[in-house]
Design an enzyme around this catalytic site. Sequence first.
Site, PDB file in Angstrom:
ATOM      1  N   THR A   1     -21.654 -61.119  29.191  1.00 12.38           N
ATOM      2  CA  THR A   1     -22.954 -60.018  29.296  1.00 12.38           C
ATOM      3  C   THR A   1     -23.699 -60.705  30.090  1.00 12.38           C
ATOM      4  O   THR A   1     -25.084 -60.424  30.352  1.00 12.38           O
ATOM      5  CB  THR A   1     -23.062 -59.135  28.473  1.00 12.38           C
ATOM      6  OG1 THR A   1     -21.684 -59.223  28.495  1.00 12.38           O
ATOM      7  CG2 THR A   1     -22.604 -57.718  29.307  1.00 12.38           C
ATOM      8  N   VAL A   2     -24.956 -61.387  28.172  1.00 16.51           N
ATOM      9  CA  VAL A   2     -26.794 -61.736  28.605  1.00 16.51           C
ATOM     10  C   VAL A   2     -26.278 -63.182  29.080  1.00 16.51           C
ATOM     11  O   VAL A   2     -27.546 -62.699  30.186  1.00 16.51           O
ATOM     12  CB  VAL A   2     -26.415 -62.512  26.486  1.00 16.51           C
ATOM     13  CG1 VAL A   2     -27.558 -62.793  26.448  1.00 16.51           C
ATOM     14  CG2 VAL A   2     -25.820 -61.261  25.515  1.00 16.51           C
TER      15      VAL A   2
ATOM     16  N   LYS B   1     -26.446 -66.952  16.116  1.00 18.13           N
ATOM     17  CA  LYS B   1     -26.943 -66.199  14.567  1.00 18.13           C
ATOM     18  C   LYS B   1     -26.134 -67.171  13.647  1.00 18.13           C
ATOM     19  O   LYS B   1     -26.106 -67.936  12.793  1.00 18.13           O
ATOM     20  CB  LYS B   1     -26.174 -64.660  13.998  1.00 18.13           C
ATOM     21  CG  LYS B   1     -24.784 -64.162  15.077  1.00 18.13           C
ATOM     22  CD  LYS B   1     -24.711 -63.247  14.534  1.00 18.13           C
ATOM     23  CE  LYS B   1     -23.228 -62.446  15.622  1.00 18.13           C
ATOM     24  NZ  LYS B   1     -23.470 -61.561  16.444  1.00 18.13           N
TER      25      LYS B   1
ATOM     26  N   GLU C   1     -35.003 -65.395  19.163  1.00 16.35           N
ATOM     27  CA  GLU C   1     -35.552 -64.403  18.504  1.00 16.35           C
ATOM     28  C   GLU C   1     -33.896 -63.153  19.261  1.00 16.35           C
ATOM     29  O   GLU C   1     -33.930 -62.130  18.082  1.00 16.35           O
ATOM     30  CB  GLU C   1     -36.056 -63.802  19.948  1.00 16.35           C
ATOM     31  CG  GLU C   1     -36.928 -62.373  20.099  1.00 16.35           C
ATOM     32  CD  GLU C   1     -37.645 -62.179  18.296  1.00 16.35           C
ATOM     33  OE1 GLU C   1     -38.848 -63.043  17.985  1.00 16.35           O
ATOM     34  OE2 GLU C   1     -36.933 -61.195  17.625  1.00 16.35           O
TER      35      GLU C   1
ATOM     36  N   VAL D   1     -30.819 -62.532  16.128  1.00 14.92           N
ATOM     37  CA  VAL D   1     -31.474 -60.743  15.028  1.00 14.92           C
ATOM     38  C   VAL D   1     -31.699 -59.944  15.918  1.00 14.92           C
ATOM     39  O   VAL D   1     -32.817 -60.234  16.473  1.00 14.92           O
ATOM     40  CB  VAL D   1     -32.120 -61.151  14.211  1.00 14.92           C
ATOM     41  CG1 VAL D   1     -32.282 -60.149  12.884  1.00 14.92           C
ATOM     42  CG2 VAL D   1     -31.805 -63.110  13.286  1.00 14.92           C
TER      43      VAL D   1
ATOM     44  N   GLY E   1     -31.327 -58.178  18.397  1.00 19.75           N
ATOM     45  CA  GLY E   1     -31.066 -57.667  20.185  1.00 19.75           C
ATOM     46  C   GLY E   1     -32.318 -58.148  20.522  1.00 19.75           C
ATOM     47  O   GLY E   1     -33.609 -58.826  20.111  1.00 19.75           O
TER      48      GLY E   1
ATOM     49  N   GLU F   1     -16.449 -57.251  17.266  1.00 19.50           N
ATOM     50  CA  GLU F   1     -16.993 -58.111  17.789  1.00 19.50           C
ATOM     51  C   GLU F   1     -15.434 -58.626  17.618  1.00 19.50           C
ATOM     52  O   GLU F   1     -14.559 -57.809  17.411  1.00 19.50           O
ATOM     53  CB  GLU F   1     -17.187 -59.163  17.017  1.00 19.50           C
ATOM     54  CG  GLU F   1     -18.316 -58.960  16.529  1.00 19.50           C
ATOM     55  CD  GLU F   1     -19.647 -60.015  17.274  1.00 19.50           C
ATOM     56  OE1 GLU F   1     -18.612 -60.974  17.643  1.00 19.50           O
ATOM     57  OE2 GLU F   1     -20.743 -59.757  17.431  1.00 19.50           O
TER      58      GLU F   1
ATOM     59  N   LYS G   1     -27.762 -62.567  10.179  1.00 23.87           N
ATOM     60  CA  LYS G   1     -28.535 -62.087  10.635  1.00 23.87           C
ATOM     61  C   LYS G   1     -30.062 -62.210   9.382  1.00 23.87           C
ATOM     62  O   LYS G   1     -30.804 -62.485   9.420  1.00 23.87           O
ATOM     63  CB  LYS G   1     -28.882 -60.905  11.175  1.00 23.87           C
ATOM     64  CG  LYS G   1     -27.611 -60.592  12.498  1.00 23.87           C
ATOM     65  CD  LYS G   1     -27.377 -59.618  12.599  1.00 23.87           C
ATOM     66  CE  LYS G   1     -26.545 -60.095  13.933  1.00 23.87           C
ATOM     67  NZ  LYS G   1     -25.835 -58.572  14.939  1.00 23.87           N
TER      68      LYS G   1
HETATM   69  N1  HSE Z   1     -21.525 -57.002  16.650  1.00 26.55           N
HETATM   70  C1  HSE Z   1     -23.178 -57.010  16.643  1.00 26.55           C
HETATM   71  C2  HSE Z   1     -23.206 -55.320  15.963  1.00 26.55           C
HETATM   72  C3  HSE Z   1     -23.341 -57.716  17.642  1.00 26.55           C
HETATM   73  O1  HSE Z   1     -22.541 -55.162  16.538  1.00 26.55           O
HETATM   74  O2  HSE Z   1     -24.170 -55.218  15.665  1.00 26.55           O
HETATM   75  C4  HSE Z   1     -24.064 -58.618  18.437  1.00 26.55           C
HETATM   76  O3  HSE Z   1     -24.641 -59.268  16.909  1.00 26.55           O
END
Ligand code: HSE
Length: 439
Positions: A14-15, A107, A131, A134, A136, A192, A207
């Site tokens: 996706t990213v 991360k 960046e 941590v 988003g 996740e 993070k």
């Molecule tokens: N799994 C993470 C969350 C998203 O729920 O925030 C990506 O770091």
Amino acid sequence: MVAPLKIGVAGLGTVGASLVTLLREQRALIAARCGRPIEVVAVTARSRAKKRGVDLKNIKWMSDPVALAKASGIDVFVELIGGGGGVAKAAIEAALSSDKSVVTANKALLAKHGVALAALAEKNRVALNYEAAVGGAIPIVKTLREGMAGNSFERIYGILNGTCNYILTRMEQEGLSFAECLKQAQALGYAEADPTFDVEGYDTAQKLAILASIAFGTKVSESAVYVEGISSIAPADLIAADELGYRIKLLGVAVKTPQGIEQRVHPTMVRKDAAIAQVMGVTNAVTIDAVGINPMTLVGPGAGGMATASAVASDIGDIARGVCGAPFGQPVAKLATVRKAPMQRHEGGYYIRLQARDKPGTAATIARRLAQQQISLESIVQRHPKGQPAAKSAKSDGSVPVILITYATSEDAVRKALAAVGRDRVISGRPQVIRIEKN
Ligand code: HSE
């Protein structure tokens, strides 16, 4: 016209797919802002055939991420493969060793190998930007590292995992159990692949270790973070918190103490009027406590294709501008080693929920054990669920919930007092203990 900065992207989930789209759609704007165009020239991913909804025309396909990382036709290697080692690590090392700057959203890799990778980047005088690792889209790395380069930090704390905040929000707003809300988070694709990574706090810990390094000049170390997740939180805790003027959030907290930097992740009671308490659902937030400045809170989307791609694009933009500083704000040789904070020394207020025997003398026994440890109580309430008479709220074993809020004390004192209460046989089950964070 300045030559474009040539990008190789490894990982087209996706990213990655959002990044390719973003860089194409914003090409002119980014070129104007960064002084040169940015062009994705090569990509790699596990499956070439997969439909991604992104146009890869005129972009070279490569099957090997390490070969892409070293390819002579690219200036910057963007790692969006993920994972705390393996091919992501090998490819980043290959890129840095070939004098190419790296941008990553990884991360886990930074939490485990950030120091070694930063040293390699420094040695080769290239950038290692992260960046997106941590918070988003929240520009928290740049805020701490560049935006506040002249400030001393007292404390950084944040909601760094959207899945946990989503679960706690649903539990609070709808009175649902943890298990029900986790199922919903999974159905919506927030959690996740392994939900324990989110809900037991490890994602937040990775993070936090990164943010602590930038803020406090420590070597990034996941193992220096005390971690507790949210799976033990019951609807009864959220109801009690609400009635007492608090919300429960999974916070990552890095704080300067007389004993050193304390890094901890755990469910936390925060006062309802605190900025961080307003953050609901999958949204992330970080509050920065710097000397001489009122705390400030950055709030925004912590995950998702475009949110994460936005942070990656900003990192690439810095490289296009020629910015190349120490990845963690100070050269690796200056970063201090940190150890896990012994939580028995932690000082703060506590919420304690006990299942207490509904007999004369129980409250007196509990209060005595707390007093023996010099713990001062802000409140003690025998709590009956709203609308239920006392008799009905008692469990079949004759116990009722008792909620205690303490003034600041040490964790050691709380544990010792509760062990003594347990030996007195006036409670059943394990006490629930939640730390209160001053806001
Ligand atoms: N799994 C993470 C969350 C998203 O729920 O925030 C990506 O770091």
